[in-house]
Design a protein around this motif. Structure first.
Motif, mmCIF file in Angstrom:
data_model
loop_
_atom_site.group_PDB
_atom_site.id
_atom_site.type_symbol
_atom_site.label_atom_id
_atom_site.label_comp_id
_atom_site.label_asym_id
_atom_site.label_seq_id
_atom_site.Cartn_x
_atom_site.Cartn_y
_atom_site.Cartn_z
ATOM 1 N N ALA A 12 0.829 -1.208 0.000
ATOM 2 C CA ALA A 12 0.000 0.000 0.000
ATOM 3 C C ALA A 12 0.863 1.258 0.000
ATOM 4 C CB ALA A 12 -0.936 -0.009 1.210
ATOM 5 N N ASP A 13 1.905 1.284 0.829
ATOM 6 C CA ASP A 13 2.775 2.462 0.882
ATOM 7 C C ASP A 13 3.466 2.707 -0.457
ATOM 8 O OD1 ASP A 13 2.050 2.865 3.514
ATOM 9 O OD2 ASP A 13 3.886 1.996 4.350
ATOM 10 N N ASP A 14 3.868 1.640 -1.133
ATOM 11 C CA ASP A 14 4.485 1.785 -2.457
ATOM 12 C C ASP A 14 3.508 2.441 -3.432
ATOM 13 O OD1 ASP A 14 6.784 0.585 -1.473
ATOM 14 O OD2 ASP A 14 6.452 -1.333 -2.500
ATOM 15 N N MET A 15 2.263 2.011 -3.402
ATOM 16 C CA MET A 15 1.260 2.604 -4.309
ATOM 17 C C MET A 15 0.983 4.050 -3.947
ATOM 18 S SD MET A 15 -1.485 -0.302 -5.328
ATOM 19 C CE MET A 15 -2.268 -0.174 -3.760
ATOM 20 N N PHE A 16 0.880 4.342 -2.665
ATOM 21 C CA PHE A 16 0.657 5.727 -2.244
ATOM 22 C C PHE A 16 1.779 6.619 -2.765
ATOM 23 C CE2 PHE A 16 -2.294 5.443 1.742
ATOM 24 C CZ PHE A 16 -3.163 4.616 1.042
ATOM 25 N N GLN A 17 3.025 6.150 -2.686
ATOM 26 C CA GLN A 17 4.171 6.937 -3.140
ATOM 27 C C GLN A 17 4.116 7.158 -4.652
ATOM 28 O OE1 GLN A 17 6.477 8.592 -1.259
ATOM 29 N NE2 GLN A 17 6.894 9.496 -3.250
ATOM 30 N N ILE A 18 3.726 6.136 -5.390
ATOM 31 C CA ILE A 18 3.595 6.265 -6.846
ATOM 32 C C ILE A 18 2.532 7.308 -7.183
ATOM 33 C CG2 ILE A 18 2.809 5.066 -8.935
ATOM 34 C CD1 ILE A 18 4.173 2.513 -7.706
ATOM 35 N N ILE A 19 1.409 7.271 -6.483
ATOM 36 C CA ILE A 19 0.331 8.238 -6.729
ATOM 37 C C ILE A 19 0.797 9.649 -6.382
ATOM 38 C CG2 ILE A 19 -1.985 8.975 -6.000
ATOM 39 C CD1 ILE A 19 -2.539 5.910 -5.533
ATOM 40 N N GLU A 20 1.437 9.817 -5.237
ATOM 41 C CA GLU A 20 1.940 11.138 -4.844
ATOM 42 C C GLU A 20 2.912 11.691 -5.880
ATOM 43 O OE1 GLU A 20 3.003 12.173 -0.675
ATOM 44 O OE2 GLU A 20 2.587 10.045 -0.328
ATOM 45 N N SER A 21 3.829 10.867 -6.345
ATOM 46 C CA SER A 21 4.811 11.309 -7.344
ATOM 47 C C SER A 21 4.130 11.718 -8.642
ATOM 48 C CB SER A 21 5.834 10.205 -7.616
ATOM 49 O OG SER A 21 6.602 9.945 -6.474
ATOM 50 N N ALA A 22 3.137 10.933 -9.065
ATOM 51 C CA ALA A 22 2.413 11.256 -10.296
ATOM 52 C C ALA A 22 1.648 12.570 -10.154
ATOM 53 C CB ALA A 22 1.460 10.117 -10.660
ATOM 54 N N ILE A 23 1.039 12.807 -8.994
ATOM 55 C CA ILE A 23 0.325 14.063 -8.755
ATOM 56 C C ILE A 23 1.304 15.235 -8.755
ATOM 57 C CG2 ILE A 23 -0.940 15.387 -6.998
ATOM 58 C CD1 ILE A 23 -2.791 13.469 -8.306
ATOM 59 N N GLU A 24 2.444 15.060 -8.087
ATOM 60 C CA GLU A 24 3.434 16.139 -8.052
ATOM 61 C C GLU A 24 3.936 16.475 -9.451
ATOM 62 O OE1 GLU A 24 6.175 14.655 -5.135
ATOM 63 O OE2 GLU A 24 4.821 15.159 -3.480
ATOM 64 N N SER A 25 4.111 15.472 -10.303
ATOM 65 C CA SER A 25 4.498 15.720 -11.691
ATOM 66 C C SER A 25 3.410 16.482 -12.430
ATOM 67 C CB SER A 25 4.781 14.401 -12.419
ATOM 68 O OG SER A 25 5.935 13.791 -11.900
ATOM 69 N N ALA A 26 2.153 16.104 -12.196
ATOM 70 C CA ALA A 26 1.034 16.790 -12.853
ATOM 71 C C ALA A 26 0.945 18.234 -12.393
ATOM 72 C CB ALA A 26 -0.279 16.057 -12.567
ATOM 73 N N ILE A 27 1.223 18.472 -11.110
ATOM 74 C CA ILE A 27 1.204 19.843 -10.595
ATOM 75 C C ILE A 27 2.230 20.681 -11.346
ATOM 76 C CG2 ILE A 27 1.786 21.261 -8.578
ATOM 77 C CD1 ILE A 27 0.532 18.994 -6.846
ATOM 78 N N ASP A 28 3.417 20.129 -11.536
ATOM 79 C CA ASP A 28 4.481 20.845 -12.248
ATOM 80 C C ASP A 28 4.176 21.011 -13.735
ATOM 81 O OD1 ASP A 28 5.878 20.989 -9.882
ATOM 82 O OD2 ASP A 28 7.191 19.288 -10.341
ATOM 83 N N GLU A 29 3.737 19.921 -14.388
ATOM 84 C CA GLU A 29 3.557 19.919 -15.838
ATOM 85 C C GLU A 29 2.270 20.607 -16.294
ATOM 86 O OE1 GLU A 29 3.770 15.793 -16.816
ATOM 87 O OE2 GLU A 29 5.846 15.613 -16.110
ATOM 88 N N GLN A 30 1.203 20.476 -15.509
ATOM 89 C CA GLN A 30 -0.108 20.980 -15.928
ATOM 90 C C GLN A 30 -0.554 22.183 -15.111
ATOM 91 O OE1 GLN A 30 -3.018 17.690 -16.308
ATOM 92 N NE2 GLN A 30 -1.269 16.304 -16.203
ATOM 93 N N ASP A 31 0.323 22.672 -14.255
ATOM 94 C CA ASP A 31 -0.017 23.768 -13.357
ATOM 95 C C ASP A 31 -1.310 23.455 -12.601
ATOM 96 O OD1 ASP A 31 0.526 26.200 -12.124
ATOM 97 O OD2 ASP A 31 -0.728 27.319 -13.529
ATOM 98 N N ALA A 32 -1.411 22.197 -12.169
ATOM 99 C CA ALA A 32 -2.602 21.736 -11.469
ATOM 100 C C ALA A 32 -2.569 22.216 -10.019
ATOM 101 C CB ALA A 32 -2.663 20.214 -11.515
ATOM 102 N N ASP A 33 -3.751 22.387 -9.453
ATOM 103 C CA ASP A 33 -3.879 22.809 -8.064
ATOM 104 C C ASP A 33 -4.432 21.639 -7.261
ATOM 105 O OD1 ASP A 33 -4.176 24.106 -5.672
ATOM 106 O OD2 ASP A 33 -5.738 25.480 -6.345
ATOM 107 N N VAL A 34 -3.528 20.917 -6.584
ATOM 108 C CA VAL A 34 -3.913 19.754 -5.793
ATOM 109 C C VAL A 34 -3.188 19.829 -4.456
ATOM 110 C CG1 VAL A 34 -4.004 17.238 -5.679
ATOM 111 C CG2 VAL A 34 -4.044 18.369 -7.909
#
Length: 110
Positions: A12-34
């Motif tokens: 579960a922790d591995d998946m949570f980390q993958i999701i967090e990393s993907a969101i952080e990338s989206a924040i940077d790339e798409q100027d997303a607000d999360v």
């Protein structure tokens, strides 16, 4: 053989980390607000419109539960993957990816 609590938390922790990393990338790339809040076995994503997706570990059941504005889903580890055992949401990671896009318009990739 049944999964141990340690194995459950690691998966579960591995998946949570993958999701967090993907969101952080989206924040940077798409100027997303999360807003991301990860604590106590819970990963909470809050989007610009105030809606949330909450992903939490259910240790006694060795399940991961996901709450979106569209409903609640329960995922259990079976045959090497996390599968929804209450509805037809399918496999966990694609479901989370689709739910984030559907709820916020943010596209993430793993």
């Amino acid at each position: 053989m049944a999964m141990t609590d340690t194995e459950f938390h690691q998966l579960a922790d591995d998946m949570f980390q993958i999701i967090e990393s993907a969101i952080e990338s989206a924040i940077d790339e798409q100027d997303a607000d999360v807003d991301i809040d990860a604590s106590g076995g819970v990963l909470q994503l809050e989007f610009e419109d105030g809606s949330k997706i909450v992903i939490n570990k259910q240790e006694p059941l060795h399940q991961i539960w996901v709450a979106t504005k569209f409903g609640g889903y329960h995922f259990a580890y079976e045959s090497g993957q996390w599968l929804d055992n209450r509805s037809d949401a399918g496999e966990f990671m694609p479901f989370v990816q689709q739910s984030i896009a559907r709820q916020s318009g943010i596209n993430i990739s793993f």
